[in-house]
Design an enzyme around this catalytic site. Structure first.
Site, mmCIF file in Angstrom:
data_model
loop_
_atom_site.group_PDB
_atom_site.id
_atom_site.type_symbol
_atom_site.label_atom_id
_atom_site.label_comp_id
_atom_site.label_asym_id
_atom_site.label_seq_id
_atom_site.Cartn_x
_atom_site.Cartn_y
_atom_site.Cartn_z
ATOM 1 N N GLY A 12 0.827 -1.210 0.000
ATOM 2 C CA GLY A 12 0.000 0.000 0.000
ATOM 3 C C GLY A 12 0.855 1.250 0.000
ATOM 4 O O GLY A 12 1.679 1.448 0.894
ATOM 5 N N GLY A 14 -0.306 4.367 0.229
ATOM 6 C CA GLY A 14 -1.124 5.487 0.701
ATOM 7 C C GLY A 14 -0.258 6.362 1.594
ATOM 8 O O GLY A 14 0.973 6.339 1.511
ATOM 9 N N PHE A 15 -0.883 7.112 2.468
ATOM 10 C CA PHE A 15 -0.118 8.016 3.335
ATOM 11 C C PHE A 15 0.839 7.252 4.239
ATOM 12 O O PHE A 15 1.976 7.664 4.447
ATOM 13 C CB PHE A 15 -1.063 8.853 4.190
ATOM 14 N N VAL A 80 -2.262 -7.796 -3.291
ATOM 15 C CA VAL A 80 -1.924 -8.828 -2.298
ATOM 16 C C VAL A 80 -3.181 -9.603 -1.936
ATOM 17 O O VAL A 80 -4.239 -9.024 -1.693
ATOM 18 C CB VAL A 80 -1.290 -8.178 -1.040
ATOM 19 N N GLU A 172 -18.529 17.374 3.140
ATOM 20 C CA GLU A 172 -17.779 17.971 2.029
ATOM 21 C C GLU A 172 -18.514 17.754 0.700
ATOM 22 O O GLU A 172 -18.650 18.684 -0.104
ATOM 23 C CB GLU A 172 -16.364 17.368 1.964
ATOM 24 N N ASP A 301 -4.893 3.517 8.293
ATOM 25 C CA ASP A 301 -6.308 3.222 8.570
ATOM 26 C C ASP A 301 -6.559 1.764 8.931
ATOM 27 O O ASP A 301 -7.594 1.448 9.522
ATOM 28 C CB ASP A 301 -7.147 3.539 7.322
ATOM 29 N N ALA A 316 -5.286 11.242 7.723
ATOM 30 C CA ALA A 316 -3.991 11.246 7.048
ATOM 31 C C ALA A 316 -2.809 11.503 8.006
ATOM 32 O O ALA A 316 -1.800 10.780 7.929
ATOM 33 C CB ALA A 316 -4.010 12.268 5.912
HETATM 34 C C1 LIG Z 1 -12.985 11.128 0.509
HETATM 35 C C2 LIG Z 1 -12.008 11.146 1.656
HETATM 36 C C3 LIG Z 1 -11.677 12.360 2.255
HETATM 37 C C4 LIG Z 1 -10.761 12.390 3.299
HETATM 38 N N1 LIG Z 1 -10.445 13.596 3.867
HETATM 39 C C5 LIG Z 1 -9.495 13.662 4.824
HETATM 40 C C6 LIG Z 1 -9.076 14.908 5.350
HETATM 41 O O1 LIG Z 1 -9.550 15.973 4.941
HETATM 42 N N2 LIG Z 1 -8.082 14.908 6.304
HETATM 43 C C7 LIG Z 1 -7.535 13.743 6.756
HETATM 44 O O2 LIG Z 1 -6.635 13.782 7.584
HETATM 45 N N3 LIG Z 1 -7.923 12.539 6.297
HETATM 46 C C8 LIG Z 1 -8.895 12.465 5.334
HETATM 47 N N4 LIG Z 1 -9.284 11.244 4.845
HETATM 48 C C9 LIG Z 1 -8.709 10.019 5.437
HETATM 49 C C10 LIG Z 1 -7.333 9.740 4.889
HETATM 50 O O3 LIG Z 1 -7.321 9.854 3.486
HETATM 51 C C11 LIG Z 1 -6.926 8.349 5.340
HETATM 52 O O4 LIG Z 1 -6.887 8.337 6.747
HETATM 53 C C12 LIG Z 1 -5.560 7.963 4.793
HETATM 54 O O5 LIG Z 1 -5.594 7.913 3.384
HETATM 55 C C13 LIG Z 1 -5.124 6.609 5.329
HETATM 56 O O6 LIG Z 1 -3.872 6.289 4.784
HETATM 57 P P1 LIG Z 1 -3.442 4.767 4.588
HETATM 58 O O7 LIG Z 1 -2.053 4.811 4.082
HETATM 59 O O8 LIG Z 1 -3.743 3.993 5.799
HETATM 60 O O9 LIG Z 1 -4.421 4.199 3.475
HETATM 61 P P2 LIG Z 1 -4.719 4.687 2.003
HETATM 62 O O10 LIG Z 1 -4.295 6.091 1.791
HETATM 63 O O11 LIG Z 1 -6.133 4.325 1.757
HETATM 64 O O12 LIG Z 1 -3.782 3.780 1.087
HETATM 65 C C14 LIG Z 1 -3.950 2.396 0.996
HETATM 66 C C15 LIG Z 1 -3.208 1.905 -0.230
HETATM 67 O O13 LIG Z 1 -3.222 0.494 -0.211
HETATM 68 C C16 LIG Z 1 -3.495 -0.002 -1.498
HETATM 69 N N5 LIG Z 1 -4.088 -1.331 -1.351
HETATM 70 C C17 LIG Z 1 -5.251 -1.655 -0.740
HETATM 71 N N6 LIG Z 1 -5.452 -2.973 -0.781
HETATM 72 C C18 LIG Z 1 -4.389 -3.516 -1.433
HETATM 73 C C19 LIG Z 1 -4.039 -4.836 -1.803
HETATM 74 N N7 LIG Z 1 -4.792 -5.891 -1.488
HETATM 75 N N8 LIG Z 1 -2.889 -5.019 -2.486
HETATM 76 C C20 LIG Z 1 -2.103 -3.959 -2.821
HETATM 77 N N9 LIG Z 1 -2.402 -2.699 -2.492
HETATM 78 C C21 LIG Z 1 -3.526 -2.467 -1.810
HETATM 79 C C22 LIG Z 1 -4.436 1.034 -2.094
HETATM 80 O O14 LIG Z 1 -4.435 0.995 -3.512
HETATM 81 C C23 LIG Z 1 -3.865 2.328 -1.529
HETATM 82 O O15 LIG Z 1 -2.903 2.896 -2.392
HETATM 83 C C24 LIG Z 1 -10.197 11.178 3.783
HETATM 84 C C25 LIG Z 1 -10.527 9.967 3.187
HETATM 85 C C26 LIG Z 1 -11.430 9.944 2.118
HETATM 86 C C27 LIG Z 1 -11.775 8.630 1.477
#
Ligand SMILES: Cc1cc2nc3c(=O)[nH]c(=O)nc-3n(C[C@H](O)[C@H](O)[C@H](O)COP(=O)(O)OP(=O)(O)OC[C@H]3O[C@@H](n4cnc5c(N)ncnc54)[C@H](O)[C@@H]3O)c2cc1C
Length: 416
Positions: A12, A14-15, A80, A172, A301, A316
């Site tokens: 992943g 993400g952030f 995965v 939003e 998350d 985030a």
């Molecule tokens: C619409 C929206 C608005 C938001 N607004 C805010 C805000 O204003 N402020 C704030 O702080 N937070 C906000 N958030 C929350 C914030 O975006 C999340 O808390 C943050 O993205 C979590 O980061 P992460 O790295 O845990 O997961 P994510 O950023 O979701 O990244 C997960 C990654 O894992 C990958 N992945 C998933 N499953 C698999 C798999 N099986 N195999 C390979 N890759 C995989 C995905 O493709 C993705 O790239 C918002 C969320 C959303 C949906």
């Protein structure tokens, strides 16, 4: 003969994953990033794409290009599907097996329809760029279809937009649709009057933005009403279907229904054979490892962690902090230092409401509402856009969109 360097797999980008990798690249390790998408998405700005203010490329960046210059990082596009923690291996949907010394699982969260997965078809949620484009398509098409009907003498279509869920995403989305309909679109149609569109926000609990202090919830509700959103709290949705939403005996016709009511952890959490909470998030140890597996971390998350009596929120900044923390623990292992305990530094929460309104819950109990909260939100979000060549470009695009009611992102690119 050189000794093998530890292999770290980060699932992943993400952030959490991205921030872990950025730190890991500075260590004497080999890193493999696996993501099922080829891009990192700045999710907090997804709704700007969904509502045609920004284009997808302005809020997403190819993962490969983020790490072009980091020679110890390999980026793999793959999904995965399974873990073998004892054997230190994982399997991809594409049929490939990868082995690791350390594993960081940061696969984020997805929508939850509370046992009604059939509603997803009628009420998409917003999590990925594809979701944002689908929402954009539905919203723009709703106006076009209403115009077609009205202009050809085939009657009026009720232009009702229903958003289910009054958390930050629902607030939003509702605010942005109200802006689109009431301001951006008003001069574009000859027969329908977009400014008469109804935007209805349904929340099951007693107030919107339940995670914010009560005064900010009240302020958010007032700001939503000011821009023409009908807010209905204590309203539980019992059925969602093609063109309608039901709350008990009451039925609302809906041109577009959007889902912002529930979040569930990535199904990968359950595959780690670790204890999970009700949302499917992995209950991690104080160093964010999976119980019984010192070399397997969960961050962002997908992790469920309570810090000094307070659950760490799914936002985030928490994901960023966890990602950096995990990389630091791996560095400490290499230096033979003991592991640390994760602590979340809460820098406050913001939620935006339409074009120029917001609420902000900042440290030292500072609560701001309205335009200044929105300004704070704007600069924080642009400042945090990672991996994007030109933040100034995004800012100027955005400023232009806001000032001039930009038209370019209002394209319907897929007419299913
Ligand atoms: C619409 C929206 C608005 C938001 N607004 C805010 C805000 O204003 N402020 C704030 O702080 N937070 C906000 N958030 C929350 C914030 O975006 C999340 O808390 C943050 O993205 C979590 O980061 P992460 O790295 O845990 O997961 P994510 O950023 O979701 O990244 C997960 C990654 O894992 C990958 N992945 C998933 N499953 C698999 C798999 N099986 N195999 C390979 N890759 C995989 C995905 O493709 C993705 O790239 C918002 C969320 C959303 C949906």
């Amino acid at each position: 003969m050189a000794t093998a360097r530890p292999k770290v797999i980060v699932v992943g980008a993400g952030f959490a994953g991205l921030n872990a990798v950025r730190k890991l690249t500075k260590l004497d390790v080999d890193v493999t990033v696996v993501d099922r998408k080829n891009h990192h998405t700045f999710q907090p700005l997804l709704y700007q794409v969904a509502l045609a203010v920004l284009s997808p490329a302005e809020i997403a960046s190819p993962i490969r290009s983020i790490f072009t210059r980091r020679k110890n990082v390999e980026v793999l596009l793959g999904e995965v599907m399974a873990f073998d923690l004892a054997g230190k291996k994982l399997r991809l949907k594409e049929g490939v097996e990868l082995s690791f010394d350390y594993l960081v699982v940061a696969a984020g969260a997805t929508h939850a329809y509370f046992g009604h997965n059939e509603w997803e078809h009628f009420a998409p949620g917003l999590k990925t760029l594809e979701d944002a484009l689908e929402i954009r398509r539905r919203v723009l098409l709703a106006f076009e279809q209403a115009e077609l009907k009205a202009a050809t003498g085939n009657g009026k279509t009720p232009l009702n937009f229903v958003v289910i869920g009054g958390g930050p995403t629902g607030v939003e989305l509702a605010g942005a649709i109200a802006d689109i309909a009431h301001r951006y679109m008003r001069h574009d149609f000859r027969t329908i009057e977009p400014q008469l569109a109804r935007v209805i926000l349904l929340e099951g609990g007693p107030r919107v933005l339940a995670a914010f202090p009560e005064d900010l919830s009240v302020s958010a509700e007032n700001q939503l009403r000011e821009i023409g959103v009908e807010v209905r709290t204590n309203t539980l949705v019992t059925e969602v279907g093609e063109g309608y939403v039901k709350m008990g005996d009451e039925r609302i016709e809906s041109a577009v229904t959007l889902w912002a009511a529930g979040v569930a952890a990535s199904p990968l959490g359950k595959l780690l054979s670790a204890p999970t909470d009700r949302a499917g998030r992995v209950q991690v140890e104080s160093d964010l490892t999976v119980p019984g597996h010192q070399n397997v971390f969960v961050a962002g998350d997908l992790a469920s962690f309570t810090d000094r009596g307070k659950p760490v929120p799914g936002v985030a900044p928490a994901a960023i902090q966890m990602g950096k923390f995990v990389a630091r623990q791996i560095a400490r292992d290499l230096e033979q230092q003991p592991r640390e305990t994760f602590h979340y530094v809460d820098k406050g929460s913001l939620a935006t409401i339409g074009k120029s309104k917001a609420v902000a819950d900042l440290p030292w109990n500072i609560h701001i509402s309205g335009f200044f909260a929105w300004l704070a939100w704007l600069f924080i979000h642009v400042a945090f856009i990672i991996g994007f060549a030109n933040r100034l470009f995004v800012l100027s695009e955005w400023a232009w969109a806001y000032v001039a009611y930009k038209r370019s992102a209002r394209l319907i690119t897929d007419r299913r």
